[in-house]
Design an enzyme around this catalytic site. Structure first.
Site, PDB file in Angstrom:
ATOM      1  N   ASN A   1       0.876  -1.176   0.000  1.00 15.93           N
ATOM      2  CA  ASN A   1       0.000   0.000   0.000  1.00 15.93           C
ATOM      3  C   ASN A   1       0.915   1.229   0.000  1.00 15.93           C
ATOM      4  O   ASN A   1       1.446   1.612   1.038  1.00 15.93           O
ATOM      5  CB  ASN A   1      -0.899  -0.032   1.241  1.00 15.93           C
ATOM      6  CG  ASN A   1      -1.865   1.142   1.286  1.00 15.93           C
ATOM      7  OD1 ASN A   1      -1.828   2.027   0.429  1.00 15.93           O
ATOM      8  ND2 ASN A   1      -2.722   1.149   2.283  1.00 15.93           N
TER       9      ASN A   1
ATOM     10  N   ARG B   1      -2.475  -2.024  -3.574  1.00 19.09           N
ATOM     11  CA  ARG B   1      -3.703  -1.264  -3.387  1.00 19.09           C
ATOM     12  C   ARG B   1      -3.646  -0.051  -4.315  1.00 19.09           C
ATOM     13  O   ARG B   1      -2.652   0.672  -4.325  1.00 19.09           O
ATOM     14  CB  ARG B   1      -3.804  -0.786  -1.947  1.00 19.09           C
ATOM     15  CG  ARG B   1      -4.985   0.121  -1.767  1.00 19.09           C
ATOM     16  CD  ARG B   1      -4.983   0.785  -0.417  1.00 19.09           C
ATOM     17  NE  ARG B   1      -6.149   1.623  -0.311  1.00 19.09           N
ATOM     18  CZ  ARG B   1      -6.184   2.763   0.367  1.00 19.09           C
ATOM     19  NH1 ARG B   1      -5.122   3.185   0.992  1.00 19.09           N
ATOM     20  NH2 ARG B   1      -7.283   3.466   0.422  1.00 19.09           N
TER      21      ARG B   1
ATOM     22  N   HIS C   1     -12.900   2.668  -0.193  1.00 16.54           N
ATOM     23  CA  HIS C   1     -12.912   1.606   0.834  1.00 16.54           C
ATOM     24  C   HIS C   1     -13.586   0.336   0.299  1.00 16.54           C
ATOM     25  O   HIS C   1     -14.100  -0.467   1.075  1.00 16.54           O
ATOM     26  CB  HIS C   1     -13.690   2.023   2.101  1.00 16.54           C
ATOM     27  CG  HIS C   1     -13.084   3.147   2.873  1.00 16.54           C
ATOM     28  ND1 HIS C   1     -13.854   4.160   3.408  1.00 16.54           N
ATOM     29  CD2 HIS C   1     -11.823   3.405   3.235  1.00 16.54           C
ATOM     30  CE1 HIS C   1     -13.071   5.005   4.055  1.00 16.54           C
ATOM     31  NE2 HIS C   1     -11.825   4.567   3.965  1.00 16.54           N
TER      32      HIS C   1
ATOM     33  N   ARG D   1     -11.906  15.318   7.724  1.00 17.46           N
ATOM     34  CA  ARG D   1     -12.626  15.675   6.487  1.00 17.46           C
ATOM     35  C   ARG D   1     -14.081  16.054   6.802  1.00 17.46           C
ATOM     36  O   ARG D   1     -14.706  15.435   7.671  1.00 17.46           O
ATOM     37  CB  ARG D   1     -12.628  14.496   5.518  1.00 17.46           C
ATOM     38  CG  ARG D   1     -11.264  14.221   4.936  1.00 17.46           C
ATOM     39  CD  ARG D   1     -11.266  12.984   4.065  1.00 17.46           C
ATOM     40  NE  ARG D   1     -10.222  12.059   4.466  1.00 17.46           N
ATOM     41  CZ  ARG D   1     -10.147  10.796   4.093  1.00 17.46           C
ATOM     42  NH1 ARG D   1     -11.053  10.288   3.291  1.00 17.46           N
ATOM     43  NH2 ARG D   1      -9.164  10.028   4.514  1.00 17.46           N
TER      44      ARG D   1
ATOM     45  N   GLU E   1      -8.295  -5.437   4.613  1.00 18.62           N
ATOM     46  CA  GLU E   1      -8.142  -5.060   3.211  1.00 18.62           C
ATOM     47  C   GLU E   1      -6.948  -5.773   2.569  1.00 18.62           C
ATOM     48  O   GLU E   1      -6.993  -6.144   1.393  1.00 18.62           O
ATOM     49  CB  GLU E   1      -7.983  -3.531   3.103  1.00 18.62           C
ATOM     50  CG  GLU E   1      -9.284  -2.813   3.436  1.00 18.62           C
ATOM     51  CD  GLU E   1      -9.112  -1.361   3.828  1.00 18.62           C
ATOM     52  OE1 GLU E   1      -8.655  -1.099   4.958  1.00 18.62           O
ATOM     53  OE2 GLU E   1      -9.436  -0.480   3.017  1.00 18.62           O
TER      54      GLU E   1
END
Ligand code: ADP
Length: 403
Positions: free
Chosen positions: A7, A91, A181, A242, A387
């Site tokens: 990643n 990823r 996601h 965010r 993940e």
């Protein structure tokens, strides 16, 4: 059979070496501050050996050399040579409309990922650097696979993904909802179906990935109907830093009043808003919970807003699917904050959710299970996400296809 999962971010590179014979993590680590002074490299093996050092890494290839050296090191290594790594899975955040599933990486694929840079300027260029670094160190013989955050959402119908602006912007720039996601929503929804002993096509599931970045997804008959994140991971509801969705005029108003550039406004929405912006305390839900306990009014407001917005999206998605069979909480906050889960569940009684406080309190630190009682019409689960495992599984199946 070892698969390396990568990643790569703009200044970091996380990795896990997974033995696919039993899907166990053999070693994992992170390179931080790539391209800056005082880089940090840390590596851990499943049997508890560790290495960490402060070292300058001028680029991703430099960082990846360290990963390679650690994996085959005589003290902290887990394999004898790189030949024991059969494939690498990467990823990739933005797959645009081109990639609806994971793919073997070729030059055409790298070019296609590059062509999406405009839609994910912070992420896709970094992923390409990660892919190039692996090619430089492994050579081109080891197959590499790209697994996209957006792919699971590619089944969304146009009524969910087209924005309410002139259609020409969709045609000109591919401006639409993509959702993110995806690997996490895919993993926990499939696991949820497994726990319920049903197939995905019999279920309506709402998955709540609550971490630093958060998104909620409605999954009907195994397909994503809708998701909260949009063109970028800024849309949806309030996150650590965010904003999530807000009246678009707020953006133009603040820019005009404060004479801000687009970059400055982007920073406010991405880095200074959400839990941090409202509470003035922290972006971390643990700090917010602590401040709530001390009676901090803005922390209380931030937590109330977070819970309220989650409840609102669950309600909207239950309505959109004309019902819901299961709700899943996952990621850092979803897996650990019994308080937030409890407050959300209390507001879902109208759906037939009967939460079990005792079970809810127990589901923390990586535990998986139900947090509703037997008479609950909707079953609520906590399912730790993984993940990296989805990336490794997809990589393994593509490897099988090409062999
Ligand atoms: P990322 O989105 O970066 O992958 P994670 O899924 O690891 O993040 O989630 C990190 C967030 O999870 C933290 O910022 C924090 O808000 C939240 N979190 C982690 N542990 C707890 C806890 N025990 N209680 C409440 N929130 C937690």
């Amino acid at each position: 059979m070892n698969i390396l999962v990568i990643n790569a971010g703009s200044s970091s590179l996380k990795y896990q070496l997974i033995d696919m014979t039993d899907e166990s993590v053999v070693a994992k680590g992170i390179c931080e501050r790539i391209g800056m002074d005082d880089g940090i490299f840390s590596h851990k093996t499943a049997d508890g050996r560790e290495k960490s050092l402060t070292v300058d890494m001028k680029d991703h290839t430099n960082a990846f050399e360290l990963v390679k050296d650690a994996l085959i090191d005589s003290q902290v290594g887990v394999i004898k040579s790189l030949d024991e790594v059969v494939a690498v899975g990467h990823r990739v955040v933005q797959g645009g409309s081109q990639f609806s599933k994971s793919v073997l990486i070729t030059e055409d694929v790298v070019n296609a990922i590059e062509s999406l840079n405009m839609l994910a300027p912070l992420h896709n260029p970094a992923h390409i650097q990660g892919i190039r670094a692996c090619q430089n160190v492994f050579g081109t013989k080891v197959p590499q696979v790209a697994v996209f955050d957006t792919a699971f959402h590619s089944t969304m119908p146009p009524k969910s993904y087209i924005f309410t602006i002139p259609y020409e912007y969709y045609e000109k720039y591919q401006i639409r909802r993509y959702g993110f996601h995806g690997t996490s929503h895919k993993f926990v929804s499939h696991r949820c179906a497994e726990l319920m002993g049903k197939s995905m096509d019999q279920l309506k599931i709402i998955t709540c990935h609550l971490g630093n970045g958060s998104s909620i997804t409605a999954i009907q008959d195994g397909h994503v109907l809708d998701t909260t994140m949009g063109l970028t991971p800024l849309d949806g509801f309030m996150m650590g830093t965010r904003s999530g969705a807000l009246d678009p005029s707020v953006v133009t108003f603040i820019m005009q009043q404060e004479n801000l550039t687009t970059q400055e406004m982007d920073d406010i929405l991405n880095k200074k808003s959400g839990l941090l912006g409202v509470s003035g305390v922290s972006s971390d839900a643990r700090d917010i919970e602590q401040a709530v306990a001390q009676g901090n009014k803005r922390a209380i407001l931030a937590q109330e807003m977070l819970v309220y917005q989650i409840v609102k999206y669950i309600g909207a998605f239950a309505a959109a699917m004309n019902g819901v069979d299961a709700i899943v909480f996952t990621a850092g906050l979803g897996e650990n904050s019994a308080a937030v889960r409890q407050q959300v569940c209390e507001s879902l009684q109208y759906l037939g959710v009967v939460s079990d406080n005792n079970l809810n309190e127990q589901m923390i630190r990586g535990k998986e299970g139900k947090i509703t009682s037997a008479d609950s019409t909707v079953t609520v689960y906590v399912i730790p996400t993984n993940e990296e495992l989805v990336i490794a599984r997809d990589t393994k199946s593509i490897l099988k296809e090409i062999n």
